[in-house]
Design a protein around this motif. Structure first.
Motif, PDB file in Angstrom:
ATOM      1  N   GLY A  38       0.804  -1.223   0.000  1.00  0.00           N
ATOM      2  CA  GLY A  38       0.000   0.000   0.000  1.00  0.00           C
ATOM      3  C   GLY A  38       0.835   1.270   0.000  1.00  0.00           C
ATOM      4  O   GLY A  38       0.294   2.361  -0.205  1.00  0.00           O
ATOM      5  N   LEU A  39       2.146   1.160   0.234  1.00  0.00           N
ATOM      6  CA  LEU A  39       2.993   2.352   0.167  1.00  0.00           C
ATOM      7  C   LEU A  39       3.043   2.857  -1.272  1.00  0.00           C
ATOM      8  O   LEU A  39       2.996   2.087  -2.228  1.00  0.00           O
ATOM      9  CB  LEU A  39       4.412   2.040   0.654  1.00  0.00           C
ATOM     10  N   HIS A  40       3.161   4.164  -1.422  1.00  0.00           N
ATOM     11  CA  HIS A  40       3.148   4.758  -2.753  1.00  0.00           C
ATOM     12  C   HIS A  40       3.855   6.105  -2.731  1.00  0.00           C
ATOM     13  O   HIS A  40       4.096   6.683  -1.669  1.00  0.00           O
ATOM     14  CB  HIS A  40       1.710   4.946  -3.244  1.00  0.00           C
ATOM     15  N   LEU A  41       4.149   6.599  -3.922  1.00  0.00           N
ATOM     16  CA  LEU A  41       4.720   7.929  -4.100  1.00  0.00           C
ATOM     17  C   LEU A  41       3.740   8.726  -4.955  1.00  0.00           C
ATOM     18  O   LEU A  41       3.393   8.310  -6.067  1.00  0.00           O
ATOM     19  CB  LEU A  41       6.093   7.828  -4.776  1.00  0.00           C
ATOM     20  N   THR A  42       3.261   9.833  -4.426  1.00  0.00           N
ATOM     21  CA  THR A  42       2.267  10.645  -5.131  1.00  0.00           C
ATOM     22  C   THR A  42       2.941  11.564  -6.139  1.00  0.00           C
ATOM     23  O   THR A  42       3.884  12.283  -5.818  1.00  0.00           O
ATOM     24  CB  THR A  42       1.447  11.481  -4.132  1.00  0.00           C
TER      25      THR A  42
END
Length: 211
Positions: A38-42
């Motif tokens: 679920g980690l992400h970079l916007t």
């Protein structure tokens, strides 16, 4: 009443470091470490679509209605090119969200920064089409967009700060693998967005450098 989901353009985190222990090791420096899944970079934050459309309607004094803004924004989002997956690196933790969140500051390849700049340029063009004047002022003032700073700092939020202070804090360098870009909460876009016919490729063309 359930809060409507926020819409963003992001890249998901696939791996951090050489294995799960590398990410778990951040728990010694971060409280409430988030699950790696679920980690992400916007890349671009649009926010709640109804709020974004309302901001446009208010800014244009009704010349562009919220319904028109919503329809064009959905079409615009669906037509954005897809950024291919890439590798970034992080060597420090930084404070985000006014000091309430701890995140990995990420060094990304130049073409990723170019892609993010292209998203902002495309947003400018969308707002021009929607008859928004003083576009830069609108972007910085829109409650939905939530632009707090004029410059983009690539980061991955991972938990809460363990220590007081402004940071940043150095960590052992970590390689981070990212997947291709996507629209977060795409399935909640109105008008059937995200529903794909069997004979239709749901993905817009990839940007230069795609595999």
């Amino acid at each position: 009443m359930q809060t409507p989901p926020r819409i963003t353009v992001e890249v998901p985190v696939l791996t951090i470091g050489s294995g799960p222990s590398d990410y778990e090791g951040l728990g010694s420096q971060v409280d409430a470490l988030r699950r790696q899944q679920g980690l992400h970079l916007t890349l671009l934050h649009i926010g709640v679509l109804t709020d974004f459309a309302r901001d446009i309607a208010e800014w244009t004094r009704g010349i562009t209605t919220a319904e028109e803004a919503t329809s064009q924004a959905v079409s615009w989002l669906e037509g954005l090119p897809v950024l291919a997956g890439f590798t970034g690196t992080s060597g420090r933790l930084v404070l985000l969200g006014g000091g309430r969140v701890s995140g990995l500051e990420v060094e990304v390849p130049p073409h990723v920064r170019d892609y993010q700049v292209s998203l902002v340029k495309a947003l400018h063009e969308l707002l021009d089409e929607l008859l928004v004047d003083n576009v830069d002022d609108f972007i910085l003032g829109s409650r939905a967009l939530g632009f707090r700073y004029p410059h983009w700092t690539p980061h991955v939020a991972v938990g809460r700060p363990k220590w007081r202070g402004r940071g940043p804090w150095d960590i052992d360098p970590l390689a981070i693998e990212f997947g291709e870009s996507r629209i977060r909460n795409r399935q909640f876009l109105p008008g059937g967005a995200g529903e794909v016919r069997p004979d239709q490729d749901p993905r817009p063309p990839r940007t230069e450098g795609a595999q």
